[in-house]
Design an enzyme around this catalytic site. Structure first.
Site, PDB file in Angstrom:
ATOM      1  CG  ASN A  20      -9.631  25.370  16.198  1.00 49.72           C
ATOM      2  OD1 ASN A  20     -10.407  24.499  16.545  1.00 49.72           O
ATOM      3  ND2 ASN A  20      -9.959  26.655  16.193  1.00 49.72           N
ATOM      4  NE  ARG A 102     -12.095  26.061  19.961  1.00 49.86           N
ATOM      5  CZ  ARG A 102     -13.206  25.871  19.251  1.00 49.86           C
ATOM      6  NH1 ARG A 102     -13.117  25.367  18.033  1.00 49.86           N
ATOM      7  NH2 ARG A 102     -14.377  26.174  19.738  1.00 49.86           N
ATOM      8  CG  HIS A 190     -17.581  30.008  21.101  1.00 49.59           C
ATOM      9  ND1 HIS A 190     -18.958  30.108  21.044  1.00 49.59           N
ATOM     10  CD2 HIS A 190     -17.225  29.117  20.125  1.00 49.59           C
ATOM     11  CE1 HIS A 190     -19.414  29.326  20.074  1.00 49.59           C
ATOM     12  NE2 HIS A 190     -18.380  28.715  19.512  1.00 49.59           N
ATOM     13  CG  HIS A 217     -17.746  33.138  18.697  1.00 47.72           C
ATOM     14  ND1 HIS A 217     -16.384  33.236  18.559  1.00 47.72           N
ATOM     15  CD2 HIS A 217     -18.109  32.010  18.029  1.00 47.72           C
ATOM     16  CE1 HIS A 217     -15.938  32.213  17.840  1.00 47.72           C
ATOM     17  NE2 HIS A 217     -16.976  31.456  17.507  1.00 47.72           N
ATOM     18  N   GLY A 219     -20.742  32.045  14.536  1.00 43.35           N
ATOM     19  CA  GLY A 219     -20.192  31.198  13.496  1.00 43.35           C
ATOM     20  C   GLY A 219     -21.116  30.014  13.317  1.00 43.35           C
ATOM     21  NE  ARG A 250     -22.982  23.125  17.554  1.00 46.04           N
ATOM     22  CZ  ARG A 250     -21.852  23.666  17.973  1.00 46.04           C
ATOM     23  NH1 ARG A 250     -21.593  23.738  19.265  1.00 46.04           N
ATOM     24  NH2 ARG A 250     -20.984  24.152  17.109  1.00 46.04           N
ATOM     25  NE  ARG A 294     -21.072  32.216   3.898  1.00 52.73           N
ATOM     26  CZ  ARG A 294     -19.898  31.623   3.736  1.00 52.73           C
ATOM     27  NH1 ARG A 294     -18.885  32.305   3.219  1.00 52.73           N
ATOM     28  NH2 ARG A 294     -19.719  30.360   4.074  1.00 52.73           N
ATOM     29  CB  ILE A 340     -22.268  34.575  11.026  1.00 51.61           C
ATOM     30  CG1 ILE A 340     -22.421  33.229  10.317  1.00 51.61           C
ATOM     31  CG2 ILE A 340     -23.529  35.422  10.856  1.00 51.61           C
ATOM     32  CD1 ILE A 340     -23.427  32.305  10.955  1.00 51.61           C
ATOM     33  N   GLY A 341     -20.490  36.822  12.319  1.00 52.18           N
ATOM     34  CA  GLY A 341     -20.401  38.121  12.974  1.00 52.18           C
ATOM     35  C   GLY A 341     -19.481  39.089  12.260  1.00 52.18           C
ATOM     36  CD  GLU A 390     -11.593  30.359  18.121  1.00 53.98           C
ATOM     37  OE1 GLU A 390     -12.505  29.976  18.874  1.00 53.98           O
ATOM     38  OE2 GLU A 390     -11.482  29.987  16.939  1.00 53.98           O
TER      39      GLU A 390
END
Length: 404
Positions: A20, A102, A190, A217, A219, A250, A294, A340-341, A390
């Site tokens: 990945n 991926r 994703h 999702h 992250g 982004r 965080r 994060i989720g 994944e």
């Protein structure tokens, strides 16, 4: 890596390597192809991080990340070479029977995993402008392996493929129809994560997961997917991975007039606009401090920009959940996943606090413990936390393809 198995052996007699590849990191995992069903847990995995930075690190199963020295002239190639050496050390007489990659973008041609040959590779290179943070790096790994171990089959598993089930009304953009015919449309991303979630949520939540489900999702990149019958019916990312939610660096959904303004009034070049939208926006751009919640949460009390960044981040998630719930006609299950989720209870709490209109009721203690179900018994919907996987999806899909 050792050669491809001798004639007469099958892909179920060795190990499958999953790569990945991102712009500054490479995650890798080895799965035992001989086990049936394929184990969810990788036999061994790890990550090279900070490849283009001043202090690259390498970590693997059982070993905390530590410094890694890379050739500054070709750091990505050096990182791949290091992973190959570590893979060799793990084989213990077994063979790599396939490498699954991926690949973020499959364009309007690839809706299922595909074995990579020269023609496929040429197609995938044409999609680099649609996913510049990931596509070129996956293709570099594919090219390197093809040159060094050409006998080992390589399989591309696409992040866009899961969303092929979306209806045209969700995929079409309000541009001249020629754009649709030329493949300019909403693709969604994703997909490997969402494909895994479709499996895992059905296992844990049964029929409820097959109803009206939204997966978040969250992250460094972030998106939402609305599912019915475990199939994608709508998602927040679109033609590129810039669309939808606010992310680490982004921008997410943006009035296209802003891009025109940046170029026409502020005089930014195409390259400068791309750098701004992909690398200098999102949480980092608004806060001026960090792309990671965080790091931001402890600072918000004393920093107005940090407070604004976190408030905007949560608002965008809530707003898009509301939009997808409208498409679904209600909501039965909301699941958080990715970095994060899965791990940031405070972000989950803030999102759920604004979902009262959906009768979402959070169990604060379960949320703090990151339990699989974090909603109260009297909640109008189940709120879940589910770890994504994944790499397992890529390994499984590659093995299934090659066994046909």
């Amino acid at each position: 890596m050792t050669p491809f198995p001798e004639p007469g052996s099958t892909v179920r007699e060795g190990l499958v390597l999953v790569l990945n590849c991102g712009s500054s990191s490479i995650k890798f995992a080895l799965f035992d192809a001989a086990a049936s069903p394929l184990p969810r847990q990788a036999e061994w995995n790890g990550k090279v991080d900070g490849i283009t930075g001043a202090q690259p690190t390498f970590g693997e199963t059982g070993v905390d990340p530590g410094p890694l020295v890379l050739d500054p002239q070709a750091p990505y190639r050096a990182a791949l070479a290091h992973i190959r050496e570590r893979v060799r050390a793990r084989l213990a007489g077994r063979r790599i029977v396939a490498v699954a990659h991926r690949v973020v973008h499959g364009g309007s041609r690839y809706f299922a995993p595909v074995r990579i040959d020269d023609a496929v590779l040429a197609d995938l290179r044409s999609y680099i402008p649609l996913a510049p943070l990931h596509q070129p790096f996956a293709l570099e790994a594919i090219t390197e392996l093809h040159a060094s171990v050409p006998a080992i089959p390589q399989v591309a598993c696409f992040d866009t493929a899961f969303h092929h089930t979306m209806p045209d009304v969700e995929r079409m953009l309000a541009l001249p129809y020629d754009a649709w015919e030329q493949g300019v449309r909403r693709y969604g991303f994703h997909g490997l994560s969402y494909e895994y979630m479709a499996h895992a949520l059905a296992e844990r939540h049964g029929e409820r997961a097959r109803g009206r489900t939204i997966v978040a999702h969250l992250g460094s990149g972030a998106s939402l997917c609305a599912m019915q019958s475990l199939r994608s019916v709508a998602t927040t990312m679109g033609f590129s991975s810039l669309d939808g939610l606010m992310m680490g660096t982004r921008c997410g959904a943006l009035d296209p007039g802003v891009v025109l303004h940046l170029m026409q009034v502020q005089g930014l070049t195409l390259e400068q606009v791309g750098e701004l939208l992909y690398h200098r926006s999102g949480l980092l751009g608004v806060s001026g401090v960090s792309s990671d919640p965080r790091a931001l949460l402890p600072l918000e009390a004393g920093d107005e920009r940090v407070r604004a960044a976190l408030a905007l981040y949560v608002r965008r998630i809530v707003r898009e959940i509301g939009a997808l719930a409208a498409v679904l006609g209600g909501l039965d299950l909301l699941a958080f996943t990715a970095g994060i989720g899965e791990h940031n209870a405070e972000i989950r709490r803030r999102v759920c606090a604004d979902l009262g209109f959906l009768d979402a009721r959070l169990d604060e203690e379960a949320n703090a413990r990151h339990e699989a179900v974090i909603s109260r018994a009297d909640s109008g919907l189940v709120i879940a936390v589910e770890r994504t996987n994944e790499e397992w999806v890529a390994a499984r899909d590659a093995l299934d393809l090659l066994a046909r």
